[in-house]
Write a protein that holds these residues in place. Sequence first.
Motif, PDB file in Angstrom:
ATOM      1  N   PHE A 242      19.919  -5.454   0.797  1.00 58.18           N
ATOM      2  CA  PHE A 242      20.021  -6.936   0.622  1.00 58.18           C
ATOM      3  C   PHE A 242      18.648  -7.765   0.649  1.00 58.18           C
ATOM      4  O   PHE A 242      18.400  -8.629  -0.081  1.00 58.18           O
ATOM      5  CB  PHE A 242      20.973  -7.692   1.672  1.00 58.18           C
ATOM      6  N   TRP A 243      17.866  -7.226   1.707  1.00 58.85           N
ATOM      7  CA  TRP A 243      16.643  -7.850   1.854  1.00 58.85           C
ATOM      8  C   TRP A 243      15.707  -7.727   0.743  1.00 58.85           C
ATOM      9  O   TRP A 243      14.728  -8.431   0.113  1.00 58.85           O
ATOM     10  CB  TRP A 243      15.561  -7.269   3.088  1.00 58.85           C
TER      11      TRP A 243
ATOM     12  N   ALA B 293      22.246 -18.856   0.047  1.00 60.36           N
ATOM     13  CA  ALA B 293      20.783 -18.722   0.363  1.00 60.36           C
ATOM     14  C   ALA B 293      20.166 -17.923  -0.817  1.00 60.36           C
ATOM     15  O   ALA B 293      18.954 -18.231  -1.314  1.00 60.36           O
ATOM     16  CB  ALA B 293      20.686 -17.899   1.546  1.00 60.36           C
ATOM     17  N   VAL B 294      20.955 -16.968  -1.560  1.00 60.89           N
ATOM     18  CA  VAL B 294      20.354 -16.112  -2.565  1.00 60.89           C
ATOM     19  C   VAL B 294      20.108 -17.202  -3.945  1.00 60.89           C
ATOM     20  O   VAL B 294      19.214 -17.314  -4.609  1.00 60.89           O
ATOM     21  CB  VAL B 294      21.330 -15.011  -2.780  1.00 60.89           C
TER      22      VAL B 294
ATOM     23  N   VAL C 272      26.403 -10.748  -3.645  1.00 56.10           N
ATOM     24  CA  VAL C 272      26.228 -11.202  -2.457  1.00 56.10           C
ATOM     25  C   VAL C 272      27.442 -11.624  -1.681  1.00 56.10           C
ATOM     26  O   VAL C 272      27.537 -11.149  -0.343  1.00 56.10           O
ATOM     27  CB  VAL C 272      25.155 -12.197  -2.485  1.00 56.10           C
TER      28      VAL C 272
ATOM     29  N   VAL D  71      14.360 -11.301  -6.272  1.00 49.83           N
ATOM     30  CA  VAL D  71      14.815 -12.532  -6.807  1.00 49.83           C
ATOM     31  C   VAL D  71      13.780 -13.496  -6.620  1.00 49.83           C
ATOM     32  O   VAL D  71      13.414 -14.534  -7.779  1.00 49.83           O
ATOM     33  CB  VAL D  71      16.268 -13.100  -6.089  1.00 49.83           C
ATOM     34  N   PHE D  72      13.131 -13.474  -5.667  1.00 50.86           N
ATOM     35  CA  PHE D  72      11.949 -14.550  -5.247  1.00 50.86           C
ATOM     36  C   PHE D  72      10.996 -14.242  -6.355  1.00 50.86           C
ATOM     37  O   PHE D  72      10.447 -15.495  -6.926  1.00 50.86           O
ATOM     38  CB  PHE D  72      11.506 -14.245  -4.135  1.00 50.86           C
TER      39      PHE D  72
ATOM     40  N   ALA E 194      25.192 -16.766   3.004  1.00 52.97           N
ATOM     41  CA  ALA E 194      24.142 -15.843   2.384  1.00 52.97           C
ATOM     42  C   ALA E 194      24.160 -15.968   0.991  1.00 52.97           C
ATOM     43  O   ALA E 194      23.146 -15.814   0.141  1.00 52.97           O
ATOM     44  CB  ALA E 194      24.825 -14.403   2.982  1.00 52.97           C
TER      45      ALA E 194
ATOM     46  N   CYS F 193      16.839  -9.937  -2.204  1.00 56.41           N
ATOM     47  CA  CYS F 193      15.980 -11.232  -2.031  1.00 56.41           C
ATOM     48  C   CYS F 193      14.692 -11.367  -2.467  1.00 56.41           C
ATOM     49  O   CYS F 193      14.372 -12.297  -3.154  1.00 56.41           O
ATOM     50  CB  CYS F 193      16.292 -11.603  -0.564  1.00 56.41           C
TER      51      CYS F 193
ATOM     52  N   LEU G 135      17.226 -19.334  -3.714  1.00 57.63           N
ATOM     53  CA  LEU G 135      16.150 -18.440  -3.892  1.00 57.63           C
ATOM     54  C   LEU G 135      15.664 -18.644  -5.602  1.00 57.63           C
ATOM     55  O   LEU G 135      14.744 -18.531  -5.827  1.00 57.63           O
ATOM     56  CB  LEU G 135      16.236 -16.971  -3.715  1.00 57.63           C
ATOM     57  N   THR G 136      16.668 -18.930  -6.015  1.00 57.96           N
ATOM     58  CA  THR G 136      16.354 -19.301  -7.597  1.00 57.96           C
ATOM     59  C   THR G 136      15.609 -20.619  -8.033  1.00 57.96           C
ATOM     60  O   THR G 136      15.125 -20.808  -9.022  1.00 57.96           O
ATOM     61  CB  THR G 136      17.630 -19.265  -8.570  1.00 57.96           C
TER      62      THR G 136
END
Length: 426
Positions: free
Chosen positions: A119-120, A69-70, A57, A126-127, A66, A123, A73-74
Motif C-alpha cells: 500500500f505504501w 487519502a489516495v 484501495v 501515485v504521488f 484510506a 501511494c 494524492l492525485t
Amino acid sequence: MGAMRARRPSGRHRRAEAQQVTYRQVIAIREFRALWYAQGFSLLGDQLAQVALAVLVYDRTGSPLATAAVYALTYLPSIVGGPLLAGLADRFARRGVMLACDLVRAVLVGAMAVPGVPFWALCALVFFVVLLSAPFSAARAALLPEVLEGDMYVIGSALQNMTNQAVQMLGFAAGGAAIATMGPYRALALDAATFLASALILISGVRRRPATDHAGAKPSMWAMTRAGAGLVFGSRKLRTLVLFAWLCGFYILPEGIAVPYAAKLYTGTLPIPVITGLLMAAMPTGTVVGAFLFSRFVAPPRRLRLMGWLAMLSCAPLIVTAVQPPLAVVLGAWFLSGVGGAYQLAANAAFVQSVPAERRAQAFGLVQSGLMAVQGIGILAGGFAAERLGPEPVVAAAGIMGLTCAAVLTMSWAEPRERMRATATA
C-alpha cells in the motif's frame, strides 16, 4: 488595483477579429491535433486509473479515509510540482519534456499494475505519477501558442477544455464498467498504455523545437510567488474571483468518497464499481452541459451577473443527500451541481481580463496551486469525516458550507462586477 484603459484595436486586429475562426479550421492543424489527441489519451487513462485506485484501495482496506487519502494524492503533488517542476518546460525543449514525462509515467503506472504492490508503495507511485503532470502540462500550455496564433489559440483552448470534461465524464462512467469486467490491475495496465500512445502521437505529430534561450537571470521561485500573491490578493476583485475558483473544494468533495457512497447505495442490481463510475461521471457530465449552455446562450455581460447564482447552484443540490435518497436522485443532484460549476467559465474570463498579460503566468500559477490544495484537502477531510459519520451527511455538510460561502462571495462580487461593466462600456 486601478482599471486598465481599453485600447482601440488597430485595423489589422479588427480584420483578424472579423474573421471568425471555426473549430474545423483549428482541428485541421496537424500539430494541434497531435497535442489534442495526446492529451485526450492521457486524460482518459487517468480517469480510468482514478476509479481503479479507489476500488483497489477500498477493497484492500475497507476504509473511506484510506480511499479518500489516495484520491487526494492525485491533487496534492501539483502543489509541489507546480512551482518546482513547471519551469523545466522553459529550460528544455518542450516536446522532449512531454515525451520524458509520458515515458516515465508509463513505467510508474505499469509498476502500480503489478498485483501485490504494498500500500505504501502504491501511494508513492501515485504521488510521482501526478507530480510529473506539472511539467507535462506546463510544456503543453507553453507549446500551444506556438502552434495556434490569435483567435485560433482561443478556439483551440476552448476545444481542449470541453474535451477534458467530456473525457473525464467518459472515463469515469466507462471506467466503472471496465473495472467490473477486467479488474483494477488490468485497468492500471491500460492506463500505462495510454501514456505510451500519447508519446507516440507526440513523436509523429509535433515537430521538434529548440529550447528557449535564456540570456538573463531569472527571479527565484520565492520572488515570483511573492509577486503573484501581492498581485492576486492585493486586489479585491481578483481576490474574490480566486475565492470563486477555490469554491470547488466543496463540490469536488463527493468524488473522493464515491466508493463508500456507492457501497451505501448498493442494492444488488448494479455492481459497486459501476455505481462508483456513475457517481464520479455525474458532475463532469453536468459541467459539459452547463458549459455549453452558458457559453452558447448567455451573453458575456449577463454571465457576470449569473456567476454568483451558478456558484450557489454548484453546492446547493448536494444538501439533498442528507435524506439518503436513492441512486437516481443522487445522480441528478450531482449532475445539477456540475451544471452550476459552469460559473468557472465567467470567473476565469474575468480573471484573465483583470490581470496584466506580462504577469498572468505568476497569477495563474498561484491560483492553480491553491486550486489543487483546496481540492486535495477537501477530499481528505471528507474521507476523514465519512469514516466516522458516513458519506451522506458529509456530502450534505459540504453542500451547506459551500452554499454559504458562495452566497457571501456573490454579495462581495456585486461592486467589482459593476465596476467591470462600467469600464467595458466606457
